[in-house]
Design a protein around this motif. Sequence first.
Motif, PDB file in Angstrom:
ATOM      1  N   ARG A  37       0.852  -1.189   0.000  1.00  0.00           N
ATOM      2  CA  ARG A  37       0.000   0.000   0.000  1.00  0.00           C
ATOM      3  C   ARG A  37       0.887   1.238   0.000  1.00  0.00           C
ATOM      4  NH1 ARG A  37      -3.053  -2.474   4.588  1.00  0.00           N
ATOM      5  NH2 ARG A  37      -2.470  -0.684   5.804  1.00  0.00           N
ATOM      6  N   PRO A  38       1.403   1.600  -1.181  1.00  0.00           N
ATOM      7  CA  PRO A  38       2.317   2.749  -1.221  1.00  0.00           C
ATOM      8  C   PRO A  38       1.637   4.035  -0.777  1.00  0.00           C
ATOM      9  CG  PRO A  38       2.050   1.744  -3.410  1.00  0.00           C
ATOM     10  CD  PRO A  38       1.156   1.021  -2.477  1.00  0.00           C
ATOM     11  N   LEU A  39       2.385   4.842  -0.080  1.00  0.00           N
ATOM     12  CA  LEU A  39       1.910   6.165   0.323  1.00  0.00           C
ATOM     13  C   LEU A  39       2.138   7.130  -0.836  1.00  0.00           C
ATOM     14  CD1 LEU A  39       3.349   6.190   3.940  1.00  0.00           C
ATOM     15  CD2 LEU A  39       0.943   6.059   3.299  1.00  0.00           C
ATOM     16  N   PRO A  40       1.419   8.235  -0.866  1.00  0.00           N
ATOM     17  CA  PRO A  40       1.599   9.205  -1.960  1.00  0.00           C
ATOM     18  C   PRO A  40       3.041   9.683  -2.055  1.00  0.00           C
ATOM     19  CG  PRO A  40      -0.335   9.752  -0.643  1.00  0.00           C
ATOM     20  CD  PRO A  40       0.380   8.655   0.080  1.00  0.00           C
ATOM     21  N   SER A  41       3.454  10.034  -3.284  1.00  0.00           N
ATOM     22  CA  SER A  41       4.805  10.552  -3.455  1.00  0.00           C
ATOM     23  C   SER A  41       4.940  11.843  -2.656  1.00  0.00           C
ATOM     24  CB  SER A  41       5.112  10.793  -4.931  1.00  0.00           C
ATOM     25  OG  SER A  41       4.285  11.813  -5.429  1.00  0.00           O
ATOM     26  N   ARG A 154      -4.956   4.697  10.494  1.00  0.00           N
ATOM     27  CA  ARG A 154      -5.437   6.073  10.639  1.00  0.00           C
ATOM     28  C   ARG A 154      -4.428   7.068  10.058  1.00  0.00           C
ATOM     29  NH1 ARG A 154      -7.369   6.967  16.701  1.00  0.00           N
ATOM     30  NH2 ARG A 154      -8.073   8.938  15.805  1.00  0.00           N
ATOM     31  N   ILE A 155      -3.146   6.803  10.281  1.00  0.00           N
ATOM     32  CA  ILE A 155      -2.102   7.677   9.731  1.00  0.00           C
ATOM     33  C   ILE A 155      -2.133   7.632   8.210  1.00  0.00           C
ATOM     34  CG2 ILE A 155       0.413   7.929   9.489  1.00  0.00           C
ATOM     35  CD1 ILE A 155       0.555   6.933  12.466  1.00  0.00           C
ATOM     36  N   GLU A 156      -2.204   6.428   7.652  1.00  0.00           N
ATOM     37  CA  GLU A 156      -2.280   6.294   6.190  1.00  0.00           C
ATOM     38  C   GLU A 156      -3.486   7.049   5.641  1.00  0.00           C
ATOM     39  OE1 GLU A 156      -2.429   2.060   5.667  1.00  0.00           O
ATOM     40  OE2 GLU A 156      -0.249   1.897   5.456  1.00  0.00           O
ATOM     41  N   ALA A 157      -4.618   6.962   6.313  1.00  0.00           N
ATOM     42  CA  ALA A 157      -5.829   7.659   5.854  1.00  0.00           C
ATOM     43  C   ALA A 157      -5.627   9.175   5.875  1.00  0.00           C
ATOM     44  CB  ALA A 157      -7.026   7.265   6.720  1.00  0.00           C
ATOM     45  N   HIS A 162      -5.012  14.083   2.708  1.00  0.00           N
ATOM     46  CA  HIS A 162      -4.261  15.303   2.410  1.00  0.00           C
ATOM     47  C   HIS A 162      -3.823  15.304   0.943  1.00  0.00           C
ATOM     48  CE1 HIS A 162      -1.440  18.621   2.898  1.00  0.00           C
ATOM     49  NE2 HIS A 162      -0.571  17.873   2.244  1.00  0.00           N
ATOM     50  N   ASP A 163      -3.305  14.177   0.472  1.00  0.00           N
ATOM     51  CA  ASP A 163      -2.846  14.083  -0.917  1.00  0.00           C
ATOM     52  C   ASP A 163      -4.008  14.262  -1.887  1.00  0.00           C
ATOM     53  OD1 ASP A 163      -0.687  13.369  -2.896  1.00  0.00           O
ATOM     54  OD2 ASP A 163      -2.133  11.756  -3.307  1.00  0.00           O
ATOM     55  N   GLU A 164      -5.151  13.656  -1.579  1.00  0.00           N
ATOM     56  CA  GLU A 164      -6.320  13.775  -2.456  1.00  0.00           C
ATOM     57  C   GLU A 164      -6.787  15.228  -2.542  1.00  0.00           C
ATOM     58  OE1 GLU A 164     -10.891  12.498  -2.073  1.00  0.00           O
ATOM     59  OE2 GLU A 164      -9.468  10.833  -1.944  1.00  0.00           O
ATOM     60  N   ARG A 165      -6.845  15.923  -1.403  1.00  0.00           N
ATOM     61  CA  ARG A 165      -7.239  17.334  -1.406  1.00  0.00           C
ATOM     62  C   ARG A 165      -6.251  18.171  -2.210  1.00  0.00           C
ATOM     63  NH1 ARG A 165      -7.514  18.567   4.509  1.00  0.00           N
ATOM     64  NH2 ARG A 165      -7.823  16.379   4.776  1.00  0.00           N
ATOM     65  N   PHE A 171      -3.391  22.791  -4.798  1.00  0.00           N
ATOM     66  CA  PHE A 171      -2.499  23.439  -3.835  1.00  0.00           C
ATOM     67  C   PHE A 171      -2.618  22.721  -2.498  1.00  0.00           C
ATOM     68  CE2 PHE A 171      -6.544  25.546  -3.278  1.00  0.00           C
ATOM     69  CZ  PHE A 171      -6.655  25.723  -1.920  1.00  0.00           C
ATOM     70  N   GLU A 172      -1.640  22.953  -1.667  1.00  0.00           N
ATOM     71  CA  GLU A 172      -1.613  22.352  -0.341  1.00  0.00           C
ATOM     72  C   GLU A 172      -2.616  23.068   0.567  1.00  0.00           C
ATOM     73  OE1 GLU A 172       0.146  19.724   0.602  1.00  0.00           O
ATOM     74  OE2 GLU A 172       1.603  19.551  -1.000  1.00  0.00           O
ATOM     75  N   PRO A 173      -3.535  22.337   1.216  1.00  0.00           N
ATOM     76  CA  PRO A 173      -4.482  22.979   2.120  1.00  0.00           C
ATOM     77  C   PRO A 173      -3.769  23.730   3.237  1.00  0.00           C
ATOM     78  CG  PRO A 173      -5.016  20.655   1.811  1.00  0.00           C
ATOM     79  CD  PRO A 173      -3.697  20.913   1.161  1.00  0.00           C
TER      80      PRO A 173
END
Length: 178
Positions: A37-41, A154-157, A162-165, A171-173
């Motif tokens: 389950r790779p985390l976002p780049s 929970r951390i992965e979620a 954050h990556d999806e937003r 832009f970064e929220p």
Amino acid sequence: MKPLAGTAVIGIGNEFRRDDGLGWAAISLLRARKAQRPLPSGTDLAQCDGDPGRLIGLWEGKALTLVVDACFPPAAQPGRTHRWCVAPGEMPHPAAAGRQSTHGLGLAEAVCLADRVGRGPGRLIVYAVEGADRSLGTGLTPAVGAALPLLTLRIEADVRRHDERTRRTGFEPRSREV
């Protein structure tokens, strides 16, 4: 100045102080699951002893920082997990004098120091898991070890949300310029 970008997930602790090794164990589990389950780049996983200078270096320039640590309140319920968010520029209150910590200065002091010198994290999410044992030795107590799989989910979620937003809006929220 460049905008904040990416995510840092920092496990704080000492793997040789039983439950205080929770942060490091969480990072180890996240690294082990990365293949399935790779985390976002742009997501960095790091272990830290809690030294303020090292913490600042790990979260500097990141739009989102997640910190994972054990806590040892007087009436602990081992394995109970707390999650709270600190908005950019918000100053957390340092722990009370005489607190029970295996770190010299705490996370709150590191955030305050970093904000004063313009090197604070963008958005900060802290996960604290109540521990039972911080004596010398390795391995988590059963209750704290049992909390680890759900904690890392929970951390992965949080990282994925954050990556999806960020991808959706471009832009970064709540990102400030540094």
